[in-house]
Scaffold this motif. Structure first.
Motif, PDB file in Angstrom:
ATOM      1  N   ASN A   1       0.809  -1.214   0.000  1.00 24.26           N
ATOM      2  CA  ASN A   1       0.000   0.000   0.000  1.00 24.26           C
ATOM      3  C   ASN A   1       0.844   1.266   0.000  1.00 24.26           C
ATOM      4  OD1 ASN A   1      -1.947   2.019   1.902  1.00 24.26           O
ATOM      5  ND2 ASN A   1      -2.961   0.879   0.276  1.00 24.26           N
ATOM      6  N   LEU A   2       1.945   1.251   0.711  1.00 24.18           N
ATOM      7  CA  LEU A   2       2.820   2.426   0.727  1.00 24.18           C
ATOM      8  C   LEU A   2       3.402   2.692  -0.666  1.00 24.18           C
ATOM      9  CD1 LEU A   2       4.712   1.907   4.121  1.00 24.18           C
ATOM     10  CD2 LEU A   2       2.914   3.571   3.611  1.00 24.18           C
ATOM     11  N   ILE A   3       3.793   1.620  -1.348  1.00 23.29           N
ATOM     12  CA  ILE A   3       4.296   1.779  -2.717  1.00 23.29           C
ATOM     13  C   ILE A   3       3.175   2.248  -3.637  1.00 23.29           C
ATOM     14  CG2 ILE A   3       5.369   0.596  -4.672  1.00 23.29           C
ATOM     15  CD1 ILE A   3       6.646  -1.327  -2.682  1.00 23.29           C
TER      16      ILE A   3
ATOM     17  N   TYR B   1       5.824  -1.720  -7.289  1.00 24.69           N
ATOM     18  CA  TYR B   1       4.456  -2.123  -6.938  1.00 24.69           C
ATOM     19  C   TYR B   1       4.097  -3.454  -7.578  1.00 24.69           C
ATOM     20  CZ  TYR B   1      -0.643  -2.128  -6.882  1.00 24.69           C
ATOM     21  OH  TYR B   1      -1.958  -2.486  -6.719  1.00 24.69           O
ATOM     22  N   SER B   2       4.350  -3.594  -8.887  1.00 23.77           N
ATOM     23  CA  SER B   2       3.989  -4.836  -9.576  1.00 23.77           C
ATOM     24  C   SER B   2       4.795  -6.022  -9.053  1.00 23.77           C
ATOM     25  CB  SER B   2       4.191  -4.686 -11.088  1.00 23.77           C
ATOM     26  OG  SER B   2       5.548  -4.451 -11.395  1.00 23.77           O
TER      27      SER B   2
ATOM     28  N   LEU C   1      -6.771   1.358   2.876  1.00 26.50           N
ATOM     29  CA  LEU C   1      -5.558   1.624   3.651  1.00 26.50           C
ATOM     30  C   LEU C   1      -4.867   2.910   3.220  1.00 26.50           C
ATOM     31  CD1 LEU C   1      -3.886  -1.901   3.997  1.00 26.50           C
ATOM     32  CD2 LEU C   1      -5.147  -0.617   5.716  1.00 26.50           C
ATOM     33  N   SER C   2      -5.065   3.320   1.969  1.00 23.04           N
ATOM     34  CA  SER C   2      -4.393   4.527   1.477  1.00 23.04           C
ATOM     35  C   SER C   2      -5.006   5.810   2.045  1.00 23.04           C
ATOM     36  CB  SER C   2      -4.457   4.579  -0.050  1.00 23.04           C
ATOM     37  OG  SER C   2      -5.785   4.767  -0.494  1.00 23.04           O
ATOM     38  N   ILE C   3      -6.256   5.758   2.494  1.00 18.51           N
ATOM     39  CA  ILE C   3      -6.946   6.974   2.967  1.00 18.51           C
ATOM     40  C   ILE C   3      -6.261   7.592   4.187  1.00 18.51           C
ATOM     41  CG2 ILE C   3      -9.095   7.826   3.981  1.00 18.51           C
ATOM     42  CD1 ILE C   3     -10.610   6.041   2.021  1.00 18.51           C
ATOM     43  N   PRO C   4      -5.998   6.829   5.269  1.00 20.80           N
ATOM     44  CA  PRO C   4      -5.320   7.464   6.416  1.00 20.80           C
ATOM     45  C   PRO C   4      -3.926   7.985   6.079  1.00 20.80           C
ATOM     46  CG  PRO C   4      -5.466   5.077   6.717  1.00 20.80           C
ATOM     47  CD  PRO C   4      -6.347   5.422   5.575  1.00 20.80           C
ATOM     48  N   PHE C   5      -3.181   7.261   5.258  1.00 19.95           N
ATOM     49  CA  PHE C   5      -1.856   7.738   4.857  1.00 19.95           C
ATOM     50  C   PHE C   5      -1.965   9.015   4.019  1.00 19.95           C
ATOM     51  CE2 PHE C   5      -0.882   3.129   5.426  1.00 19.95           C
ATOM     52  CZ  PHE C   5       0.086   3.269   6.397  1.00 19.95           C
ATOM     53  N   ALA C   6      -2.973   9.072   3.137  1.00 19.60           N
ATOM     54  CA  ALA C   6      -3.168  10.258   2.298  1.00 19.60           C
ATOM     55  C   ALA C   6      -3.547  11.469   3.142  1.00 19.60           C
ATOM     56  CB  ALA C   6      -4.249   9.985   1.249  1.00 19.60           C
TER      57      ALA C   6
END
Length: 388
Positions: free
Chosen positions: A162-164, A250-251, A282-287
């Motif tokens: 998710n971080l990538i 990512y891939s 999972l990307s929402i809180p990091f964003a």
């Protein structure tokens, strides 16, 4: 011997082949080779609907002669044949969906970031991912789709991916802000080189000489394109180079962690929809954290463009395409592999480049245009080399 009799004998002999031994043994033993011949003929014609009908009729008509074991054998044969067709059409269908979604996504993001002069790429990504999550939850509520329950064990496994994923989206947004679409597509060819090297060291998967020659041509086209780019922007090129590394990472990471992620679920499996929901949720809180760190929230609150209804229409459409590209990319990668995933992304750069130049009135010199065309043909040569 007549042609019809010889054909029938050939079909029965083919039924006795090792791959069909169990079916042939039961059918011939019960003097029902003709029944098997009917179904085998339909299998050759690849008509799945007729296959089911023929199988049902055959079972009912021969119920007094065929045992329950024979019926199960017919079912197994049909399922294996249908699975074989699915394996052939799956990569093609997933590839087409991925190409359409990625082409549209790039052009719409360019409209939002450049035409509307919206200078908050992370916020746009946050909104797109939020739209994806809402739609997936609604579909799950109405039982249109099913997803795996999110567990802490699964989340811990998925966080590196998710971080990538977030880095890939953010760098892609900022590169589009500063670079024209045609050059972005050419520079993305560098992803293929990084992915091929990664496959060599991670999966021990080597490439033939033609592939490496094609990758070298991609490097030449990217360098020539950058030198002759009339709208060259150092910041934009920096973002794009980072995007190439993150896209390849990512891939490769996704492919490597898929099996581990499946073992971390309660059911022992993880379908494409669950992966898409996991990535976007999972990307929402990091964003949100990134929006606060880069003070984008203050810019968004003061921006005049957010008061235009058409801006929200385009932004929402890009969110829907974000869902489409998230699903299709995971699906396509699952059906093929990292290098094929990257090479198809290279092939769909042809329509993107043409549309980007025409729609956004990009100033292009003869030298730069030749570099773009050279890069596109390098992508085609790369695809042919992979297939050889």
């Amino acid at each position: 011997m007549s042609v019809e009799f010889r054909s029938e004998c050939d079909d029965i002999e083919e039924a006795k082949s090792p791959s069909n031994t169990s079916v042939a043994a039961v059918a011939v033993k019960n003097a029902d080779a003709s029944v098997y011949k009917i179904i085998h003929g339909y299998l050759k014609q690849k008509n799945s609907s007729i296959i089911r009908v023929a199988a049902d009729v055959a079972r009912k008509a021969a119920s007094n002669k065929l045992s329950r074991k024979t019926s199960d054998v017919f079912d197994t044969l049909i399922q294996q044949q249908q699975s074989k067709w699915g394996n052939k059409t799956g990569p093609l269908l997933s590839g087409i969906c991925y190409c359409i979604a990625s082409c549209s996504m790039i052009l719409l993001n360019k409209v939002v970031l450049s035409s509307y002069n919206f200078d908050a790429g992370i916020s746009l990504m946050l909104y797109q991912n939020f739209v994806c999550v809402v739609i997936l939850l609604i579909l799950e509520l109405f039982r249109v789709i099913t997803t795996e329950e999110l567990t802490w064990k699964l989340i811990k496994v998925w966080i590196p991916v998710n971080l990538i994923f977030i880095g890939m989206l953010v760098t892609g947004m900022y590169s589009l802000k500063y670079i024209n679409v045609a050059m972005v597509t050419i520079l993305k060819n560098m992803t293929n080189i990084i992915t091929a090297i990664g496959e060599l060291y991670i999966f021990r998967k080597g490439q033939n000489k033609k592939v490496w020659a094609a990758l070298f041509l991609m490097i030449v086209s990217a360098v020539c394109g950058g030198i002759t780019d009339l709208s060259f922007h150092l910041i934009g090129y920096t973002w794009q180079i980072l995007n190439c590394f993150l896209t390849a990472g990512y891939s490769l990471t996704l492919r490597r962690l898929m099996d581990t992620a499946k073992q971390s679920t309660k059911s022992g499996s993880l379908n494409e929809v669950s992966m898409v929901l996991l990535n976007n949720a999972l990307s929402i809180p990091f964003a949100i954290i990134l929006v606060v760190i880069f003070d984008e929230w203050e810019y968004v609150c003061q921006a005049e463009v957010i008061r235009e209804p058409m801006f929200w229409v385009v932004a929402t459409a890009s969110g829907l395409l974000g869902l489409a590209i998230s699903f299709s990319s995971v699906w396509f990668l699952h059906q093929t592999g990292p290098t094929t995933y990257s090479l198809v992304g290279s092939l769909n750069k042809i329509p993107i480049s043409v549309a980007g130049i025409l729609l956004f009135n990009v100033p292009v010199s003869v030298e730069n245009f030749c570099s773009i065309v050279f890069g596109l043909f390098a992508g085609i040569f790369f695809a042919k080399a992979k297939m050889s």
